[in-house]
Design an enzyme around this catalytic site. Sequence first.
Site, PDB file in Angstrom:
ATOM      1  N   GLU A  34       0.875  -1.163   0.000  1.00 19.19           N
ATOM      2  CA  GLU A  34       0.000   0.000   0.000  1.00 19.19           C
ATOM      3  C   GLU A  34       0.921   1.225   0.000  1.00 19.19           C
ATOM      4  O   GLU A  34       1.830   1.307   0.841  1.00 19.19           O
ATOM      5  CB  GLU A  34      -0.880   0.004   1.260  1.00 19.19           C
ATOM      6  CG  GLU A  34      -1.826   1.178   1.210  1.00 19.19           C
ATOM      7  CD  GLU A  34      -2.786   1.276   2.382  1.00 19.19           C
ATOM      8  OE1 GLU A  34      -2.791   0.378   3.248  1.00 19.19           O
ATOM      9  OE2 GLU A  34      -3.514   2.285   2.424  1.00 19.19           O
ATOM     10  N   ARG A 260       5.740 -13.078   9.327  1.00 19.83           N
ATOM     11  CA  ARG A 260       6.421 -11.801   9.073  1.00 19.83           C
ATOM     12  C   ARG A 260       7.843 -11.855   9.579  1.00 19.83           C
ATOM     13  O   ARG A 260       8.152 -12.579  10.524  1.00 19.83           O
ATOM     14  CB  ARG A 260       5.744 -10.672   9.864  1.00 19.83           C
ATOM     15  CG  ARG A 260       4.370 -10.360   9.502  1.00 19.83           C
ATOM     16  CD  ARG A 260       3.809  -9.348  10.497  1.00 19.83           C
ATOM     17  NE  ARG A 260       4.174  -7.992  10.151  1.00 19.83           N
ATOM     18  CZ  ARG A 260       3.514  -7.267   9.259  1.00 19.83           C
ATOM     19  NH1 ARG A 260       2.476  -7.745   8.650  1.00 19.83           N
ATOM     20  NH2 ARG A 260       3.893  -6.027   8.993  1.00 19.83           N
ATOM     21  N   LYS A 270       4.742   0.356   9.724  1.00 15.06           N
ATOM     22  CA  LYS A 270       4.821   1.622   8.990  1.00 15.06           C
ATOM     23  C   LYS A 270       4.311   2.777   9.836  1.00 15.06           C
ATOM     24  O   LYS A 270       4.826   3.883   9.758  1.00 15.06           O
ATOM     25  CB  LYS A 270       3.993   1.522   7.702  1.00 15.06           C
ATOM     26  CG  LYS A 270       4.807   1.050   6.521  1.00 15.06           C
ATOM     27  CD  LYS A 270       4.023   1.195   5.230  1.00 15.06           C
ATOM     28  CE  LYS A 270       3.230  -0.064   4.949  1.00 15.06           C
ATOM     29  NZ  LYS A 270       2.508  -0.037   3.690  1.00 15.06           N
TER      30      LYS A 270
HETATM   31  P1  ATP Z   1       3.192  -2.518   8.013  1.00 13.39           P
HETATM   32  O1  ATP Z   1       2.686  -3.429   9.080  1.00 13.39           O
HETATM   33  O2  ATP Z   1       4.650  -2.217   8.117  1.00 13.39           O
HETATM   34  O3  ATP Z   1       2.369  -1.282   7.848  1.00 13.39           O
HETATM   35  P2  ATP Z   1       1.794  -3.673   5.841  1.00 13.39           P
HETATM   36  O4  ATP Z   1       1.532  -5.123   5.816  1.00 13.39           O
HETATM   37  O5  ATP Z   1       0.640  -2.844   6.215  1.00 13.39           O
HETATM   38  O6  ATP Z   1       3.078  -3.367   6.696  1.00 13.39           O
HETATM   39  P3  ATP Z   1       1.813  -3.433   3.017  1.00 13.39           P
HETATM   40  O7  ATP Z   1       2.218  -2.296   2.194  1.00 13.39           O
HETATM   41  O8  ATP Z   1       0.386  -3.824   3.031  1.00 13.39           O
HETATM   42  O9  ATP Z   1       2.316  -3.130   4.471  1.00 13.39           O
HETATM   43  O10 ATP Z   1       2.708  -4.698   2.703  1.00 13.39           O
HETATM   44  C1  ATP Z   1       2.974  -5.192   1.409  1.00 13.39           C
HETATM   45  C2  ATP Z   1       3.327  -6.652   1.500  1.00 13.39           C
HETATM   46  O11 ATP Z   1       4.482  -6.835   2.320  1.00 13.39           O
HETATM   47  C3  ATP Z   1       2.211  -7.467   2.111  1.00 13.39           C
HETATM   48  O12 ATP Z   1       2.055  -8.645   1.356  1.00 13.39           O
HETATM   49  C4  ATP Z   1       2.708  -7.742   3.499  1.00 13.39           C
HETATM   50  O13 ATP Z   1       2.172  -8.937   3.968  1.00 13.39           O
HETATM   51  C5  ATP Z   1       4.219  -7.800   3.302  1.00 13.39           C
HETATM   52  N1  ATP Z   1       4.916  -7.451   4.549  1.00 13.39           N
HETATM   53  C6  ATP Z   1       4.738  -6.346   5.288  1.00 13.39           C
HETATM   54  N2  ATP Z   1       5.509  -6.376   6.396  1.00 13.39           N
HETATM   55  C7  ATP Z   1       6.182  -7.551   6.366  1.00 13.39           C
HETATM   56  C8  ATP Z   1       7.128  -8.184   7.239  1.00 13.39           C
HETATM   57  N3  ATP Z   1       7.527  -7.599   8.368  1.00 13.39           N
HETATM   58  N4  ATP Z   1       7.624  -9.388   6.881  1.00 13.39           N
HETATM   59  C9  ATP Z   1       7.216  -9.974   5.738  1.00 13.39           C
HETATM   60  N5  ATP Z   1       6.332  -9.444   4.885  1.00 13.39           N
HETATM   61  C10 ATP Z   1       5.811  -8.236   5.175  1.00 13.39           C
HETATM   62 MG    MG Z   2      -1.050  -4.023   4.813  1.00 10.43          MG
END
Ligand code: ATP
Ligand code: MG
Length: 554
Positions: A34, A260, A270
Site C-alpha cells: 500500500e 512476518r 509503517k
Molecule cells: P506494516 O505493518 O509495516 O504497515 P503492511 O503489511 O501494512 O506493513 P503493506 O504495504 O500492506 O504493508 O505490505 C505489502 C506486502 O508486504 C504485504 O504482502 C505484506 O504482507 C508484506 N509485509 C509487510 N511487512 C512484512 C514483514 N515484516 N515481513 C514480511 N512481509 C511483510
Molecule cells: Mg497491509
Amino acid sequence: MTDLDKPTNFIQQIISADLDAGRVNNVITRFPPEPNGYLHIGHAKSICLNFGLAAQYNGKCNLRFDDTNPEKEDQAFVDAITADVKWLGFDWEGDACYASNYFDQLYTWAQYLIGENKAYVCELNAEEMREYRGTLTETGTNSPYRERSAEESLSLLEKMRDGKVDEGAMTLRAKIDMASANINLRDPVLYRIKKMAHQRTGDKWNIYPSYDFAHGQEDAIEGVSHSICTLEFAANRPLYDWFTANLPLPSVPKQYEFGRLNLNYTVMSKRKLKLLVDDNHVAGWDDPRMPTISGLRRRGVSAQAIRNFCDSLAVAKTDGIVDVAQFEHFIRDDLNVNAHRAMCVLKPLLLRLSNLEEGSCELFSAANHPNREELGSRHLNFSNKLFIDRADFSEDTTLSRKKFKRLVIGDYVRLRGAYIVRADEVIKDSTGNIVEVVGSIVPNTVGADAPEGIRPRGVIHWVDSATAVECTINLYDRLFKEAAPDEGNKNFLEHINPASLIRITGCKAESSLSDAAVGHHYQFEREGYFTRDSIEKDALVFNCTIGLRDNWKA
Ligand code: ATP
Ligand code: MG
C-alpha cells in the site's frame, strides 16, 4: 537458486504440487504494497519471496500498488517503493499494476453481488455496526437493512458513489453469516464512503473498496496463482475464498500465509516508522538508522546483502523475531568481499618524520582489495607529515605490547603499506594537549620485513597530511536501546538510543576518496565499512555502515 525437484519451504511445496497436478500452469505472484509509507526490511522478505518464486518457476511477479485508501496514500510513496524494488534487483513485466485500475470492475462486481442477493447497503453507523457484529464469544445480529431489496441497494450504492450520501451514513456489506465463528464473515464491509480525491483517479469516486473486497479480486484480474501474504491475514482467507466462489472472476487465485520478519532493536510497523519521521526522531524515511530499504541503502548496505539475508530466512507458518546480529553478519560478509580498502583517520594527530626532508614525497601503490587483484590498486602519497589516529598513540611506555599494539614513545609500529616508524618525542600546547608526535622512519622497510632487532608492535593506518582530504563521518548505533522497544504496552519512543548518531568532523581521508562515488562501498582500514552519503553530496560525508566486527554490547 533452489533445485526445483527439492522444494525447501512449504510454499514451494504447494507450488510444485500444483504444477505437478496440473492445477496451475503458470506461476504468477505479486508484491502488493500500500503506498502509504516506505518499504522496510520486512517488505524485502516478501519481495524476495514473491519475485524469487516467480523466477524459480519461470513465472512472473507483479508489482501491484494496493491503493484503495486515498487518505494515507501518496504518489511520493509510489515513486519511492518503485525505486526500492528496482534497487533490490527485481523487475516486473510492463507497467506496475494498481488496485485503482480495477475500481470500475470492482464496482460492477459489487452490483453483481447485490443482484445475487449477496450484498446490501447498510445504514448502521460505525458504533452500531460494532454492536451488531458481536464478539468472539457472542454471535452477531442481523442488520435491520439486511433484507432491503436489490433495487433499493443498487440505487443507494449509486447515490453513495455519486457523493449524494454523507460519509459514515451508509456502507455496502456482503450478506454472509452474522453467526459465523469467523468475525470476518459477519457481513463484512465492501465499500465505504470517502469523499476524498485519489492520487490516480482524482474526484471520480466517493466510495472506496475495503481491503478484503479488493485484494483477492485484484489477484483474480491479474491471474495470480499464489497470493502470498503474512499471517495476520489467515482469518481473512475464508472471506477471500467466499469472493472467489461467489463472483464471476476470470481466475481463481489462492491465498497462502507466511510469518512476518521482525528484527530486534527496531520497530517495523509503517505507522511507527512514520511517527519517528513525523516527530523528527530521525531525519526522514531514508535516515540511515531506519530499517527502511532507502535508509539501509543510504547507510551503505548493499542490495545483495539484503537479498542474501532474506533468502537465508525460513519461510515459516509462525511469526518470529530475528536477531539483528544475523542481518549484520550478512552485511559484513558482503562488504568484506566487495568493499574497496582505503584509509581515513577519524581523530587526526600529526606525526612528523624527522629523518625525511620537508616537502619530500614518495608514492606507494596499495591494492584496493587484499585478495581480489581485479579490483585494482591506488596510489598513496607519503611525505614527512602524516596523520595517525589519536587513539593509536600513547606516551605511556609501560603499556604491554600485547594490550597496545600501536605507537608508543620509543617503540615501533608499521604504517599500513608503508614504512616502519618509531616515535621519538611529543610536542604539546600550553594546556598539555599533544599536538604533534615527532618520529622517524626505518629506511628500506616498505614491503620488506623488519630488520634484526626491530619488532613493530602492530600495524596502524595513516594518511598523508599534504594530500589528505577533510571529511565528516557519521557513526551509527542501534536506534533503540531495548531489544523489543514496542513489546506489550511499551512506548517505543521512550527507548530511543540518544547516541544512535555521532557525527565527527575534521576527519582526514586519503586523496583517492575525494571523488568517492555514492553507492560505492569502502572498508576504512581498522575502522569499519563506509559509504558516501547520498544527500549531503556537496561536502565529503561518509556514513558508517557497520564496524569490522561485532563489538556491540547490550
Ligand atoms: P506494516 O505493518 O509495516 O504497515 P503492511 O503489511 O501494512 O506493513 P503493506 O504495504 O500492506 O504493508 O505490505 C505489502 C506486502 O508486504 C504485504 O504482502 C505484506 O504482507 C508484506 N509485509 C509487510 N511487512 C512484512 C514483514 N515484516 N515481513 C514480511 N512481509 C511483510
Ligand atoms: Mg497491509
